[in-house]
Every structure is written in structure tokens, then in C-alpha cells.
Design an enzyme around this catalytic site. Structure first.
Site, PDB file in Angstrom:
ATOM      1  N   TYR A  54       2.279 -15.442  -1.021  1.00  0.00           N
ATOM      2  CA  TYR A  54       0.845 -15.246  -0.848  1.00  0.00           C
ATOM      3  C   TYR A  54       0.108 -15.511  -2.150  1.00  0.00           C
ATOM      4  O   TYR A  54       0.681 -15.436  -3.236  1.00  0.00           O
ATOM      5  CB  TYR A  54       0.540 -13.815  -0.387  1.00  0.00           C
ATOM      6  CG  TYR A  54       0.782 -12.785  -1.463  1.00  0.00           C
ATOM      7  CD1 TYR A  54       2.040 -12.224  -1.633  1.00  0.00           C
ATOM      8  CD2 TYR A  54      -0.240 -12.396  -2.345  1.00  0.00           C
ATOM      9  CE1 TYR A  54       2.285 -11.305  -2.632  1.00  0.00           C
ATOM     10  CE2 TYR A  54       0.003 -11.475  -3.346  1.00  0.00           C
ATOM     11  CZ  TYR A  54       1.261 -10.930  -3.480  1.00  0.00           C
ATOM     12  OH  TYR A  54       1.512 -10.029  -4.481  1.00  0.00           O
ATOM     13  N   PHE A  64      -6.320 -12.865  -8.180  1.00  0.00           N
ATOM     14  CA  PHE A  64      -5.940 -11.600  -8.808  1.00  0.00           C
ATOM     15  C   PHE A  64      -4.448 -11.334  -8.694  1.00  0.00           C
ATOM     16  O   PHE A  64      -3.901 -10.493  -9.396  1.00  0.00           O
ATOM     17  CB  PHE A  64      -6.751 -10.429  -8.241  1.00  0.00           C
ATOM     18  CG  PHE A  64      -6.566 -10.187  -6.772  1.00  0.00           C
ATOM     19  CD1 PHE A  64      -7.471 -10.701  -5.858  1.00  0.00           C
ATOM     20  CD2 PHE A  64      -5.477  -9.467  -6.307  1.00  0.00           C
ATOM     21  CE1 PHE A  64      -7.289 -10.483  -4.500  1.00  0.00           C
ATOM     22  CE2 PHE A  64      -5.300  -9.252  -4.951  1.00  0.00           C
ATOM     23  CZ  PHE A  64      -6.197  -9.769  -4.041  1.00  0.00           C
ATOM     24  N   ASP A  65      -3.801 -12.050  -7.824  1.00  0.00           N
ATOM     25  CA  ASP A  65      -2.367 -11.784  -7.652  1.00  0.00           C
ATOM     26  C   ASP A  65      -1.759 -12.911  -6.837  1.00  0.00           C
ATOM     27  O   ASP A  65      -2.396 -13.432  -5.921  1.00  0.00           O
ATOM     28  CB  ASP A  65      -2.172 -10.450  -6.925  1.00  0.00           C
ATOM     29  CG  ASP A  65      -0.711 -10.047  -6.854  1.00  0.00           C
ATOM     30  OD1 ASP A  65       0.077 -10.600  -7.653  1.00  0.00           O
ATOM     31  OD2 ASP A  65      -0.367  -9.208  -6.013  1.00  0.00           O
ATOM     32  N   ILE A  84      -1.688  -2.645   2.092  1.00  0.00           N
ATOM     33  CA  ILE A  84      -3.033  -2.385   2.607  1.00  0.00           C
ATOM     34  C   ILE A  84      -3.077  -2.675   4.109  1.00  0.00           C
ATOM     35  O   ILE A  84      -2.334  -3.501   4.630  1.00  0.00           O
ATOM     36  CB  ILE A  84      -4.101  -3.212   1.868  1.00  0.00           C
ATOM     37  CG1 ILE A  84      -3.716  -4.685   1.834  1.00  0.00           C
ATOM     38  CG2 ILE A  84      -4.314  -2.688   0.461  1.00  0.00           C
ATOM     39  CD1 ILE A  84      -4.783  -5.587   1.281  1.00  0.00           C
ATOM     40  N   TYR A 110      -8.760  -2.096  -0.507  1.00  0.00           N
ATOM     41  CA  TYR A 110      -8.739  -0.998  -1.472  1.00  0.00           C
ATOM     42  C   TYR A 110     -10.011  -0.149  -1.487  1.00  0.00           C
ATOM     43  O   TYR A 110     -10.224   0.653  -2.391  1.00  0.00           O
ATOM     44  CB  TYR A 110      -8.438  -1.519  -2.877  1.00  0.00           C
ATOM     45  CG  TYR A 110      -6.981  -1.849  -3.041  1.00  0.00           C
ATOM     46  CD1 TYR A 110      -6.032  -0.834  -3.163  1.00  0.00           C
ATOM     47  CD2 TYR A 110      -6.530  -3.160  -3.074  1.00  0.00           C
ATOM     48  CE1 TYR A 110      -4.692  -1.129  -3.298  1.00  0.00           C
ATOM     49  CE2 TYR A 110      -5.187  -3.461  -3.215  1.00  0.00           C
ATOM     50  CZ  TYR A 110      -4.268  -2.438  -3.328  1.00  0.00           C
ATOM     51  OH  TYR A 110      -2.940  -2.711  -3.466  1.00  0.00           O
ATOM     52  N   PHE A 127      -6.662 -13.622   1.302  1.00  0.00           N
ATOM     53  CA  PHE A 127      -5.251 -13.920   1.056  1.00  0.00           C
ATOM     54  C   PHE A 127      -4.837 -15.173   1.810  1.00  0.00           C
ATOM     55  O   PHE A 127      -5.158 -15.327   2.998  1.00  0.00           O
ATOM     56  CB  PHE A 127      -4.362 -12.777   1.554  1.00  0.00           C
ATOM     57  CG  PHE A 127      -4.460 -11.533   0.742  1.00  0.00           C
ATOM     58  CD1 PHE A 127      -3.725 -11.416  -0.435  1.00  0.00           C
ATOM     59  CD2 PHE A 127      -5.253 -10.477   1.140  1.00  0.00           C
ATOM     60  CE1 PHE A 127      -3.796 -10.258  -1.195  1.00  0.00           C
ATOM     61  CE2 PHE A 127      -5.334  -9.319   0.389  1.00  0.00           C
ATOM     62  CZ  PHE A 127      -4.606  -9.208  -0.780  1.00  0.00           C
TER      63      PHE A 127
END
Lengths: 465, 583
Positions: A54, A64-65, A84, A110, A127
Site C-alpha cells: 500500500y 505519509f506511509d 483503522i 484516525y 490509500f
């Protein structure tokens, strides 16, 4: 470069026209847009371990990731609240090989406070997810795929039974699709073998929640092993399946949950249990019980004299009984350990010395074994068993010495022969062999002593031992 | 030719033995001789290490240097398999740091020359080298607070640890690089399963270092301040791990699973003897805890924790090791537990933890551990911190959870001070329930009654030592007074009024008697002491070995006086309560 980044950031992401709302409430909280169709119709279910790649972005495009960047696929258990909400819902709709974009509102990610420092407050997350595969949950600690679970009906709460917990179960065992047993049972976890419950099933139950119903696949080593079970028509090395429901359970209290008095009480209960197991020859189960006493009371301190005495007595009994059990299962090292501890409590304990002597005999340490038996005699002059053991020791020591003598003689002869044949300088090499041959214990000792005798000045060789 | 070699080994032995170091240096720095030595490595290595073993570190620095260089050269030239064994044989000599230092580089070289032998050989080597670090003495507890913790770096034990570990860490570099995720991306790895095994081994031994010795040092860091050397080492370890493992939580899982399987195996008695020869392939719970502290508490390398996990899940994954850390008696360890708990709890929303989560026993265990720190820890800062964390923890629990927690704690905590504290917390929640007009609050009605039943009890009836028990009694009386004042008899929202008679007979009446007894008892004692002092008005001091002993009677007097004051306080509360209730 900076221009590019700026460009990217201002490029605020908006879901494409094919994005579908996949929330059960249809509140637009999770939108999914398929980029690449997957294969088949199957989607992963609750409890499955799924593996994905992902990349997560904020709506302004900032990454961010990303699992791709880390260079490792991301695996998690679906539907367990590990990730999540958007993911638990979203990934469950995907097919094998599917690639999709999930747009997640903060309520499904979040939330208001975000997850600093990477995810700001009230952030919508985008995502790109690719689902590679999923598998049944592996419940073994070695991850050898020997115990697999598929949850049919999720249990409630968080609590799972521990060893010693009383569990109430219903289960159906199947081999090759044919039912071989079906029953209701209440038993204590860890003592399942008493009731014909296979090890794998017990291990699985430790991960069940109350009310959970699951299918458990067991490899033979966690089930009936290489013997099979004739009674059920199960051949050796067979894989079997259980459908299990954990109806109810009551946890066994652990040491830290009890106060000192409770520990004392429980120890008495456990001791009786251990003795029962011992009498019926179930030594490993008995060991578990006695070990519990030690773990309960080892560090307890009682102020009242009576209780302190009771505690000491229990510990002493536990160590002595452990020694006895270990003798039965032929684990001499643990016997000695337990006896040492018992003798710490009671330095004149006849049983302690006797059992330690027996273990030392088992380890062929006849000299020290004899010492133990001699102490027994000193403490209790009428102890015939000890007298017999001493005789036995003496014989063994004699035997051993004789054998040693023979070996030495042979060695000298061999050496003489070698010396005759070889030049004096080669001697160094034979010694070297002695150091090398670290596995043959007897051999090494002899070589060392040889070295001692012949080269008293040669320090380095003997010191490496 | 062969004779020649042996002769020169013998010769070297003689030189070293007779402390003729100049001659030995000549041999050891001569290229030709080094070739001989490399061939006869198994003979030469013990000779040199024998010397290194003898605390010659300070006396002949240049010779040691030569030895180290010679070892490196020999490692490059000799038969690698033989050398590996030769070096590992020197393992038990690690009592001296100098041996450790001299072995690191050669072992690294030899292992690099044996790329096929990464499994067991690497495992053994790391085990042996790690054992040295584990054997280093640890600093004692200094009860340091705040900035003072930085001073720990000055402790001699700590300095030795830092020196040794800084020497050791570079050893990992080539072996990490070989199997790093980056190398996998570039497809430099040919056997992936082997690489995964190697990653696992290295990770394990790195994490082990986080318990022993690093866990006992200060690894904290405040922004814009210089990092302590121990922190730098710990960060280096985490950096290595991040090159091997993408997701730190997987490291957690696999290490924990290994612990469990070890537990299971220990029941497997028959295999015991086989297992002894094997390297211990598990890490301690503390090691795992310090790892958790570094990645979650100190947020080092956060990119290795996917931003997908829920905060609740992360807490759940950590709650067990938080307990383990908090229950450890070493201040540097439980301090890490406090920080880890604080950081993870902070991330939760208010009331996010539901009472159902409390099924997980570790959640209770964590409270108990926090309270223990709060009461028994020697360092004020940590006691305060524990209180803050505990109260924050309660905030993150829902109302039901709060009740469940406080109720079970009041039942299990016997320390009167703690009981008083818990009763105070309970009172605040009753107030909140009344203010927010929560009808079904567990803090009212039946729930309240159950709680009161536990606290309105004198453990030994009228003979209870009220001085010992006063914290709890005062708090209980306060709670009752609050309830009867705040909640009018007509409304009876809390249900306490219907419970009044019971409270009166079970608690207030015995308390009054107990109070009278205690007061009379202490007054009498006080008089006795007063008389004694009058009789022996000449002041006497007792000396033991020249040291005066403190005057006990006066001290006793103070205690008695303060006890009487405490009783007065209880009495005034009692009277006020009786007034309110019209008793």
C-alpha cells in the site's frame, strides 16, 4: 524539484467517477475505486491474515506511509480492530490480485486528533492498496501451519482462557470429511489429555474468546501423531479438522492476582492435584502442578509464624516431589536442581540427598553420588536403600577404574608404537588432535593427562581446556 | 620447512613468556612470519591470547596494538574454517576487555570470508560476543531525577559498557548490509530463506543488547539537547533493525512467539539434553520492553510502524511489556515502562477503552504496577509520573471501565494510603455522575452501595489501629459526608440514604468506640512518657561506638501527639457527619 513538489501538493486528490461507497451505513466514509480487477469471487474473511502492498497519501498528495518504500509487504489480521476501520471494511471487499484506491474519512481513520506526527487532525486518507493473498490464521507459536483457524462466529470481549482455566466446549471432529466424534465437554486447559482432547485443540482454545465458533485444521503432530487413533479409524500422520465452540470459560487466577493467603490456599489444592497425577503415572502433568507451587510461593514472605511454616513446608514438598517426578522422566539435571533447592530449605533432608544421589548415579557421577548416600546413612543409620546404593556405587567405581586402566594401558602401548615409528617432532601434531577431538570426552581427558605427564612445562596446551 | 614454522611458533612463545616484547613485535610485524603464523594459526592464537589475558592492557600498549594488527593479518591469510574455531576457542577468556577488543575485527574478517557459513557460525559468534556484554557489571540505582539522569554517563560501569558496545556494534555492519531489505530490492540476495534466517538471528542478538546492558542506562532524549552516548548506541541498534525488518510490530510478534515456544518446549522434558548445546534463541521480556520503549516511547524510526494500526491495538500489543517493565525493581527499567505507558495512553481518545477491554488481565496488572511505583518508588519524579499516568489511564477508560477498575483495586489494595487515594478518585466520579445527571451510572445506586460496603469496614472491628488506617477512614468519612450533603434525602439520587442505617451500625458506631479506645490508649502512653521524663530529668545520651543514639522517647512523643491530632480530625468528621444525618 521544489516546483514539482509544490505541484504535487496543490494537486488535491478527488475520487474518480467509479468510486463506490462501501460503508455499511452508506455515509460516504469509505470510497473504493478499483484500478485493477482481481480474480475469482472470493474475498478474505474475519481472522484471515492478509498480505498487501500500500501507499498512503494525504489529500494534498503527501505520502505519509508506504509498504513499498519499506520493501516489505504488510500483513495483518482482518476484522480484529488491528487497523483503522476503513481498512477492516475496505480490504474485506477486495479479491485476490485486486488493486484499488480507498478514500477514508477521518471517522474511519484516525479521527479528530489524528496520529501525530505523520497524520494531522481530521485528515482524510487516500490509500492505494493491492491485495496479494490471504491465509487462515496460524495459531502455532512456531508458525509451522500446524494449527489453522477460520472463525465462523466471532466471540465477545477480549479475554481468552489460559492454562488451568476451566472451559466448556462443544466440538465435532472430522477426518476426510467424515465425523469421528462429536461431544460436549468441560475440562481444565492443560489437562486435556485426560479427556482425549488432542494437544492442538487445547493450544487453539487458548486463543478463543467466549462464544467463538471456529474451524480448526490440525496437522498430525498436533493431533493423533504417528500412531493415529484406531478407535476413530484415523490412520497415522493424518490431518484432521475440528469445528469448535467455546461456550464458556473461567480463567485460572495467576500468581499476581492473588494475595499471599490465597496463594497458600491454592498451593495446597495444586499439591493434591499433583500427587494424584503422580500416583497415576502422569509425571509431566504432576510436574506442572508442583512448578505452580514454586512460582506462587518462591518469593512470598509471611509474618505469622504458622503461615511461614506452612509456606516453607509446601515449598520443600514441591521441590522434593519435583525431584521425584524428574527422576521418573529421567531428567537428572532437573532432579539435582530441585534437590539443591530442597536442601537449601532443609539441609538435613534425607530424601533430598537420596534423590540427588540417584540422579548423580544416573549421570554416572558415582563418586559424588556416593557422598550423597553416605550423608543419608549418617542422618539415618537404618536406611538400607542408601546402604545398597553405596555398594552399587563402589562396584561402579571399581568397574570404571578397571576400564580406565585398560584404556590407559592401550594408550601407552599405542603411544609407544607411534613413538617408535615417528620422528620426535611429530608429537606436536598428536597433541593437537587431542584438543581438536572435543567431542570424545574420555579421549580428551586422557590426551590432556598425557600432555601433563610428558610436557609439564607446556602451559598453553592444557590451559585451553 | 615445516620444522621451521614450529620453531618460530616455539620461539614466539618463549619471547612472550619471557616478556621480551621487542623481539615478539619484530616477529609479529614481519610479513613473512605472519604467513607462517597464519598457517599455524591454531598454535599462535592461544599464545597471543594468553598474553592478552594477563591484564597487560595498560603496561604495553604498543605490543597490544601489534597483537591486534597481527590477528587481523592472520585472519585475512589463514584457513578461514580453522581460524573461526581458533578464535571462538578464546571465548572463555572474555574476562578481559582487551581480549574482546582483539577478537571483534578478526572474527568479522573470518566470517566474511565464509559466506556459506552464516547460519550456525554467525549465531555462535554473536552469542559469544554478546555474552561478554551481558557479563559487564551494571551501574547501581542512584535515584536520579530529571536532568540528573545525564550524570549516569559518568559512572565507571556505564563508561565501560559504552566503550565495549561501541566497539561491538560495527561488527554487525557487513552482515546487516548483506541481507538488508535494500539489498533485496536490488536483487542482491540469492537465497531469500537463508537471508531471512540471518535477519532473524541478527535482530535477536541486537534486541538482546537492549536489555543487557543498555536497558539499565538512560536512553531518553529531549529535543534540542545533546544525546547521551547510551542513547546513540540504542539508536544505532534500532537503525540496524530497521534495515532488516520493515515492520517493527512483526519483530515484536516473532520474538514473542519465540518466547512462547520456548515455554512450551520446556515441558518437553525428553529433549532437554539435546537443547543445552544450542544457543539461547529467545530474548527476555525486558529486552522486548526496552525495544518497545525505544520505538513507541521514544519514537525512534517511526517509519517502521505502519500508519494503519489503531492506537488501541498498539496499546494492547504493549500492555504486557509495560507491566513487565513497571514491575522491575531497577529504576531505569520501570522508568521506561512509565514513559511507554504514558505515550501510548496519550494517543487514545477519552473513554476509548471500554470496560470490555478490561477482560485482558494485563490492564488490571498495569494499574497495580503503576500504584506500586506510586507508593514504593524512591524517586519523587517517578512517583508523580506514575500518578499522572494512572489518572490519565482512568480518563481513557469509559465510565463502566472506571468503576470496574476502581472497584477491583479497592478490593485488592490493602495500603491505607492507596485506599484513601482510590476513594478520592471514586468520589470525583460520583460527583461527575450527579452533575451530568447520568441515570444509569455505575457510581450511583447499587454500584455505589457495593463500593461503600467495602470501604465502610474496620478490618479488626473496634480494635482496629486507627493510626495505621486513618488515611482510609478519613477518605471514607469524607465520601459519606459529601454524599449526604450533596444528595438531599428527598431526592436520594445516589441511594445512600436508604443505606444509612447499615452504615451507622456497621461503621460509624464501631468507629466511635474504636476512636475512644485509641484516644484513651495514646493519651495514657503520652502521660507515661511524660512521667518517665520527669523522673529522669537529667539528660542522658547513649553512645554506641562514640556515636550518640537519637533520643527515642522524645520521638515517640511526637508520634503520639500527631496520632492524637489525627484522631481529633476523624472525630470532627464523624461529628459533622452525624449532624448532617440527624443521627
Amino acid at each position: 524539484m521544489t516546483m514539482n513538489e509544490e505541484d504535487q501538493k496543490s494537486n488535491i486528490y478527488t475520487p474518480g467517477p467509479n468510486a463506490v461507497d462501501i460503508t455499511p451505513e452508506k455515509d460516504g466514509g469509505i470510497l473504493k475505486e478499483i484500478i485493477k480487477e482481481g480474480e475469482g469471487n472470493d474475498t478474505p474473511g474475519t481472522g484471515h491474515t492478509v498480505s498487501v502492498h500500500y501507499t498512503g497519501r494525504l489529500t494534498d498528495g503527501t505520502v505519509f506511509d508506504s509498504s513499498v518504500e519499506r520493501g516489505e509487504k504488510f500483513e495483518f489480521q482482518l476484522g480484529k480492530g488491528e487497523v483503522i476501520k476503513a481498512w477492516d471494511v475496505g480490504v474485506a471487499t477486495m479479491k485476490k490480485g485486486e488493486k484499488a484506491v480507498l478514500t477514508c474519512k477521518p471517522e474511519y481513520a484516525y479521527g479528530e486528533s489524528g496520529s501525530p506526527p505523520k497524520i494531522p487532525e481530521n485528515a482524510t486518507l487516500v490509500f492505494e492498496v493491492e491485495l496479494f493473498d490471504w491465509k487462515m490464521e496460524d495459531l502455532t507459536s512456531k508458525k509451522d501451519g500446524g494449527i489453522l483457524r477460520k472463525i465462523i462466529c466471532l466471540g465477545e470481549g477480549y479475554s481468552t482462557p489460559n492454562e488451568g482455566a476451566s472451559v466448556e466446549v462443544h466440538f465435532t471432529g472430522k477426518y476426510n470429511g467424515v465425523v469421528f466424534e462429536e461431544r460436549d465437554l468441560t475440562f481444565t486447559l492443560g489437562e486435556g489429555c485426560e479427556f482425549g482432547v488432542v494437544e492442538g485443540l487445547e493450544m487453539a482454545l487458548e486463543k478463543f474468546k467466549k462464544g467463538e465458533k471456529s474451524v480448526i485444521n490440525l496437522k498430525s503432530k498436533y493431533a493423533f501423531g504417528s500412531k493415529g487413533k484406531a478407535e476413530f479409524n484415523i490412520p497415522p500422520n493424518a490431518e484432521i479438522q475440528y469445528e469448535v465452540e467455546l461456550k464458556n470459560f473461567e480463567k485460572a487466577k495467576q500468581g499476581w492476582e492473588m494475595d499471599s493467603d490465597e496463594k497458600l490456599e491454592q498451593s495446597e489444592v495444586v499439591k493434591t492435584k499433583g500427587t494424584d497425577y503422580f500416583k497415576t503415572g502422569k509425571y509431566n502433568l504432576a510436574i506442572k502442578q508442583y512448578k505452580k507451587i514454586v512460582s506462587f510461593l518462591e518469593f512470598e514472605k509471611f509474618e505469622e509464624e504458622e503461615k511461614a511454616k506452612q509456606c516453607e513446608a509446601l515449598l520443600l514438598a514441591a521441590h522434593l516431589n519435583l525431584a521425584m517426578c524428574y527422576l521418573k522422566v529421567d531428567n537428572n539435571k532437573e532432579v539435582i536442581n530441585s534437590c539443591d533447592k530442597a536442601l537449601e530449605k532443609d539441609p538435613n533432608n534425607v530424601k533430598g540427598f537420596f534423590r540427588r544421589g540417584q540422579a548423580r548415579m544416573g549421570l554416572k557421577d558415582y563418586d559424588v553420588a556416593k557422598e550423597d548416600f553416605e550423608i543419608v546413612l549418617k542422618l539415618d543409620n537404618n536406611n538400607k536403600a542408601a546402604r545398597n546404593q553405596i555398594l552399587l556405587c563402589n562396584n561402579k567405581i571399581k568397574e570404571y577404574k578397571q576400564r580406565e586402566k585398560n584404556t590407559y594401558r592401550n594408550m601407552f602401548e599405542k603411544f609407544a608404537e607411534q613413538d617408535a615409528i615417528r620422528d620426535k617432532h611429530i608429537k606436536g601434531k598428536t597433541e593437537e588432535k587431542g584438543v581438536w577431538n572435543a567431542n570424545g570426552d574420555g579421549d580428551k581427558n586422557i590426551q590432556d593427562e598425557m600432555a601433563d605427564e610428558e610436557h609439564n612445562d607446556d602451559v598453553s596446551l592444557t590451559e585451553t581446556e | 620447512m615445516a620444522n621451521n614454522n614450529i620453531a618460530s611458533v616455539e620461539h614466539l612463545k618463549q619471547c612472550v613468556k619471557q616478556n621480551d616484547l621487542c623481539e615478539a613485535v619484530k616477529f609479529l610485524s614481519d610479513d613473512k612470519h605472519l604467513n607462517f603464523y597464519a598457517e599455524k594459526s591454531l598454535d599462535v592464537i592461544p599464545v597471543i591470547f594468553n598474553y592478552l589475558d594477563k591484564e597487560n592492557d595498560k603496561s604495553s600498549f604498543s605490543f597490544i596494538n601489534t597483537c591486534e594488527n597481527a590477528m587481523v593479518e592472520i585472519a585475512k591469510r589463514g584457513n578461514a574454517k580453522e581460524l573461526l574455531i581458533g578464535f571462538l576457542e578464546q571465548a572463555d577468556r572474555f574476562k578481559e576487555d582487551v581480549c574482546f577488543r582483539a577478537l571483534i575485527k578478526p572474527l568479522q574478517i573470518v566470517l566474511q570470508r565464509l559466506p556459506g557459513k552464516r547460519g550456525k557460525s554467525l549465531e555462535w559468534t554473536l552469542n559469544i560476543l554478546g555474552a561478554h556484554l551481558e557479563s559487564l557489571p551494571l551501574p547501581k540505582d542512584y535515584n536520579l531525577e530529571g536532568e540528573e539522569r545525564k550524570l549516569l554517563d559518568l559512572d565507571l560501569c556505564v563508561q565501560r559498557i559504552i566503550t565495549q558496545i561501541s566497539l561491538y556494534l560495527p561488527f554487525f555492519e557487513p552482515f546487516v548490509e548483506e541481507v538488508s531489505l535494500a539489498a533485496e530490492k536490488l536483487q542482491h540476495i540469492s537465497y531469500l530463506d537463508r537471508a531471512i534466517h540471518q535477519r532473524r538471528i541478527i535482530t535477536l542478538f541486537l534486541v538482546k543488547l537492549l536489555h543487557h546492558p543498555l536497558g539499565y542506562l538512560d536512553l531518553s532524549h529531549t529535543e534540542r539537547k545533546a544525546k547521551s552516548s547510551s542513547r546513540v548506541c540504542a539508536e544505532e541498534i534500532i537503525a540496524y533493525i530497521s534495515r532488516l525488518q520493515g515492520n517493527f510490530l512483526n519483530v515484536y510478534h516473532s520474538l514473542r512467539e519465540q518466547q512462547k515456544s520456548k515455554l512450551l518446549d520446556s515441558y518437553d522434558e525428553q529433549n532437554n539434553s539435546l537443547r543445552e548445546a544450542e544457543v539461547e534463541m529467545t530474548v527476555s521480556e525486558i529486552a522486548l520492553g526496552v525495544f518497545g520503549y525505544m520505538i513507541f516511547g521514544e519514537e525512534v524510526n517511526t517509519k517502521n510502524i505502519p500508519s494503519l494500526y489503531t492506537h488501541l491495538y498498539l496499546l494492547e500489543e504493549n500492555v504486557n511489556i509495560i507491566c513487565v517493565l513497571l514491575e522491575n525493581p531497577k529504576e531505569m527499567i520501570y522508568y521506561k515502562g512509565l514513559i511507554l505507558a504514558q505515550v501510548l495512553l496519550d494517543k487514545l481518545k477519552v473513554a476509548e477503552l471500554s470496560s470490555k477491554n478490561l477482560d485482558l488481565n494485563d490492564y488490571f496488572r498495569m494499574s497495580k504496577a503503576l500504584i506500586k511505583v506510586m507508593v514504593y518508588c524512591c524517586v519523587e519524579e517517578y512517583r508523580q509520573l506514575a500518578r499522572v499516568v494512572f489518572e490519565n489511564y482512568l480518563k481513557k477508560l469509559d465510565f463502566e471501565g472506571n468503576y470496574k477498575m476502581l472497584f477491583s483495586l479497592i478490593n485488592s489494595e490493602k495500603h491505607a494510603g492507596v485506599q484513601g487515594y482510590l476513594i478520592g478518585l471514586f468520589k470525583m466520579r460520583v460527583l461527575l455522575s450527579l452533575e451530568e445527571k447520568r441515570k444509569s451510572s455505575p457510581f450511583l445506586g447499587v454500584g455505589l452501595k457495593k463500593f461503600l460496603k467495602v470501604i465502610t469496614v474496620l478490618p479488626k472491628k473496634v480494635e482496629t489501629d486507627l493510626l495505621d488506617h486513618s488515611d482510609c477512614v478519613v477518605a471514607s468519612l469524607n465520601l459519606l459526608r459529601f454524599l449526604f450533603l450533596r444528595d438531599k434525602k428527598i431526592n436520594n439520587l445516589t441511594g445512600t440514604w436508604s443505606y444509612l442505617n447499615e452504615v451507622q451500625t456497621e461503621f460509624l458506631q464501631p468507629l466511635r468506640t474504636a476512636l475512644q479506645l485509641s484516644q484513651a490508649h495514646y493519651k495514657l502512653k503520652l502521660e507515661q512518657i511524660g512521667e518517665k521524663q520527669k523522673k529522669t530529668s537529667v539528660s542522658k545520651t547513649v553512645y554506641v561506638e562514640g556515636q550518640p543514639l537519637p533520643n527515642l522517647p522524645a520521638n515517640d512523643k511526637d508520634i503520639l501527639k500527631s496520632a492524637l491530632l489525627q484522631f481529633d480530625l476523624i472525630e470532627s468528621l464523624l461529628v459533622r457527619l452525624e449532624e448532617i444525618c440527624d443521627l
